[in-house]
Design a protein around this motif. Structure first.
Motif, short mmCIF file in Angstrom:
data_model
loop_
_atom_site.label_atom_id
_atom_site.label_comp_id
_atom_site.label_asym_id
_atom_site.label_seq_id
_atom_site.Cartn_x
_atom_site.Cartn_y
_atom_site.Cartn_z
N LEU A 12 0.83 -1.20 0.00
CA LEU A 12 0.00 0.00 0.00
C LEU A 12 0.87 1.26 0.00
CD1 LEU A 12 -2.81 1.29 0.21
CD2 LEU A 12 -2.60 1.13 2.71
N THR A 13 1.94 1.26 0.80
CA THR A 13 2.85 2.41 0.85
C THR A 13 3.53 2.63 -0.50
OG1 THR A 13 3.27 2.02 3.19
CG2 THR A 13 4.85 3.40 2.02
N ALA A 14 3.99 1.54 -1.09
CA ALA A 14 4.68 1.64 -2.38
C ALA A 14 3.73 2.18 -3.46
CB ALA A 14 5.24 0.28 -2.78
N TRP A 15 2.49 1.73 -3.41
CA TRP A 15 1.53 2.17 -4.43
C TRP A 15 1.22 3.66 -4.27
CZ3 TRP A 15 -3.41 4.19 -4.23
CH2 TRP A 15 -4.09 4.27 -5.46
N CYS A 16 1.04 4.09 -2.98
CA CYS A 16 0.72 5.51 -2.73
C CYS A 16 1.90 6.42 -3.14
CB CYS A 16 0.39 5.72 -1.26
SG CYS A 16 -1.19 5.00 -0.76
N VAL A 17 3.11 6.01 -2.80
CA VAL A 17 4.29 6.80 -3.17
C VAL A 17 4.43 6.88 -4.69
CG1 VAL A 17 6.82 6.88 -3.10
CG2 VAL A 17 5.52 6.39 -1.01
N PHE A 18 4.16 5.74 -5.34
CA PHE A 18 4.26 5.73 -6.79
C PHE A 18 3.18 6.62 -7.41
CE2 PHE A 18 2.90 3.95 -10.87
CZ PHE A 18 4.08 4.02 -11.58
N ALA A 19 1.99 6.65 -6.79
CA ALA A 19 0.89 7.44 -7.36
C ALA A 19 1.06 8.92 -7.10
CB ALA A 19 -0.44 6.95 -6.78
N TRP A 20 1.52 9.25 -5.87
CA TRP A 20 1.61 10.68 -5.52
C TRP A 20 3.04 11.23 -5.61
CZ3 TRP A 20 -1.58 9.24 -0.65
CH2 TRP A 20 -2.94 9.06 -1.01
N GLU A 21 4.00 10.37 -5.83
CA GLU A 21 5.40 10.71 -6.01
C GLU A 21 5.99 11.42 -4.80
OE1 GLU A 21 5.65 12.91 -9.62
OE2 GLU A 21 5.28 11.14 -10.87
N GLY A 65 -2.01 9.21 6.94
CA GLY A 65 -3.38 8.95 7.41
C GLY A 65 -3.93 7.65 6.85
N ILE A 66 -3.67 7.43 5.57
CA ILE A 66 -4.15 6.17 4.95
C ILE A 66 -3.49 4.97 5.62
CG2 ILE A 66 -4.11 4.81 2.83
CD1 ILE A 66 -4.43 7.43 1.28
N LEU A 67 -2.19 5.05 5.87
CA LEU A 67 -1.49 3.94 6.53
C LEU A 67 -2.01 3.72 7.95
CD1 LEU A 67 2.20 4.53 5.36
CD2 LEU A 67 0.56 2.81 4.55
N LEU A 68 -2.32 4.82 8.67
CA LEU A 68 -2.87 4.68 10.02
C LEU A 68 -4.22 3.98 10.00
CD1 LEU A 68 -2.66 5.27 13.03
CD2 LEU A 68 -3.72 7.52 12.60
N ILE A 69 -5.06 4.41 9.03
CA ILE A 69 -6.37 3.76 8.90
C ILE A 69 -6.20 2.27 8.57
CG2 ILE A 69 -8.48 3.66 7.51
CD1 ILE A 69 -8.25 6.71 7.21
N ALA A 70 -5.23 1.96 7.69
CA ALA A 70 -4.98 0.56 7.31
C ALA A 70 -4.52 -0.25 8.52
CB ALA A 70 -3.94 0.51 6.20
N VAL A 71 -3.65 0.34 9.37
CA VAL A 71 -3.16 -0.37 10.55
C VAL A 71 -4.32 -0.63 11.53
CG1 VAL A 71 -1.71 -0.16 12.61
CG2 VAL A 71 -0.80 0.47 10.36
#
Length: 343
Positions: free
Chosen positions: A25-34, A42-48
């Protein structure tokens, strides 16, 4: 009985998969938002939080299932190792319910098997004990007779013949007892399968009556068969004939000279009954519950060569074919043996 092996394995597998999910999930978000931003955090916190809640829910469900299986395992251990009785069956739904149901079926099947095994051991012990006990007296008599003859202690020829006749009687008694006991043991152990077919009753009962004519003629007794020609019964013909012969021998032994013995048949849409009636000494009421026991004899003065096993064998034969036998008697007047076969 409890083990945490599956719980620890589930915990490791869950968080290993959860970590891989967070990395992806982190890799995908970084790739999408650069870039790594507060929105990503926040997304990672919600995922955890979601993973933690999912873990708690899954762990609770699995823990409940494992507790059910541990409970079943504990009951099985108590039954096998401690010999405790199984608890009342719990009825549940789903796979666990099926497991519980099959478990109780297995428990009761094993319990029945153990009880049958114990009954067979007791039966075998009793059979061996009965045979050995009953053989002692005739064997001792035979030893005495042989000693008298071998040592020429009996000079009178008539007495020698009398001893030989008595020895022959003892041998016949032993042969009858052993053969009857073997038949009884095979029937009660389930080794004999009765071949039940429809058989006309009149010729069967007539043959049984003919088989004991040698006995009743010496006592001037008369056997009468009252059976409609159309009467038939689903039974094992040979074994039923043997049962009736035993009853006729018993009736002859306990009846006086010149008396009548009757075989009667009553047939309805519900049952068929065979009566063996005599005009003999009768049976005291307190003795009736005991007459079908092995080696039990009401009157030892009647036919001393009898071993007291005929009625026990007869009862096993009749019940083995799905019938029942009971007695109606009045002391000093009569005795009726009644065989009932429900259609």
């Amino acid at each position: 009985m409890k083990s945490d092996f599956e719980r620890i394995k589930f915990r490791k597998s869950f968080w290993r998969i959860g970590a891989i999910f967070l990395l992806l999930l982190t890799a995908w978000c970084v790739f999408a938002w650069e870039e790594f931003s507060w929105r990503l955090a926040g997304i990672l916190l919600i995922a955890v939080v979601f993973l933690v809640l999912l873990y708690m829910l899954a762990a609770r469900i699995l823990d409940s299932l494992y507790k059910d299986m541990e409970s079943i395992s504990g009951v099985m251990y108590d039954i096998m190792e401690k010999g405790t009785e199984p608890p009342v069956e719990e009825y549940r739904e789903g796979t666990v319910g099926i497991l519980y149901s099959n478990f109780y079926k297995l428990v009761y099947a094993l319990k029945d098997s153990r009880n049958r095994e114990m009954e067979e051991k007791i039966f075998l012990r009793d059979i061996i004990s009965d045979i050995s006990h009953q053989l002692k007296t005739p064997l001792a008599s035979l030893n005495v007779f042989m000693d008298l003859l071998l040592e020429d202690k009996v000079e009178d020829e008539e007495k020698r013949k009398q001893i030989l006749r008595e020895a022959q009687n003892q041998l016949s008694r032993m042969e009858w007892m052993v053969l009857s006991m073997l038949k009884l043991a095979r029937i009660e152990a389930g080794a004999i399968q009765f071949e039940k077919k429809e058989a006309p009753l009149l010729p069967l009962l007539s043959e049984a009556a003919d088989a004991v004519q040698y006995l009743v003629k010496d006592r001037s007794q008369v056997i009468t068969v009252a059976c409609p020609e159309s009467s038939s019964l689903i039974c094992d013909r040979d074994w039923l004939a043997e049962a009736v012969i035993n009853l006729l021998k018993n009736a002859s032994d306990y009846s006086g000279e010149g008396t009548d013995i009757r075989i009667e048949v009553e047939s309805t849409n519900v049952y068929t009954r065979i009566y063996v009636k005599d005009e003999g000494t009768g049976i005291p009421e307190q003795e009736i519950p005991n007459i079908f026991k092995r080696f039990y004899r009401v009157n030892h003065s009647v036919n001393p060569n009898s071993v007291g096993i005929g009625l026990s064998l007869t009862k096993s034969i009749i019940e083995g074919m799905g019938g029942s036998i009971h007695v109606k008697s009045e002391e000093g007047e009569y005795t009726w043996f009644i065989l009932t076969f429900v259609k």
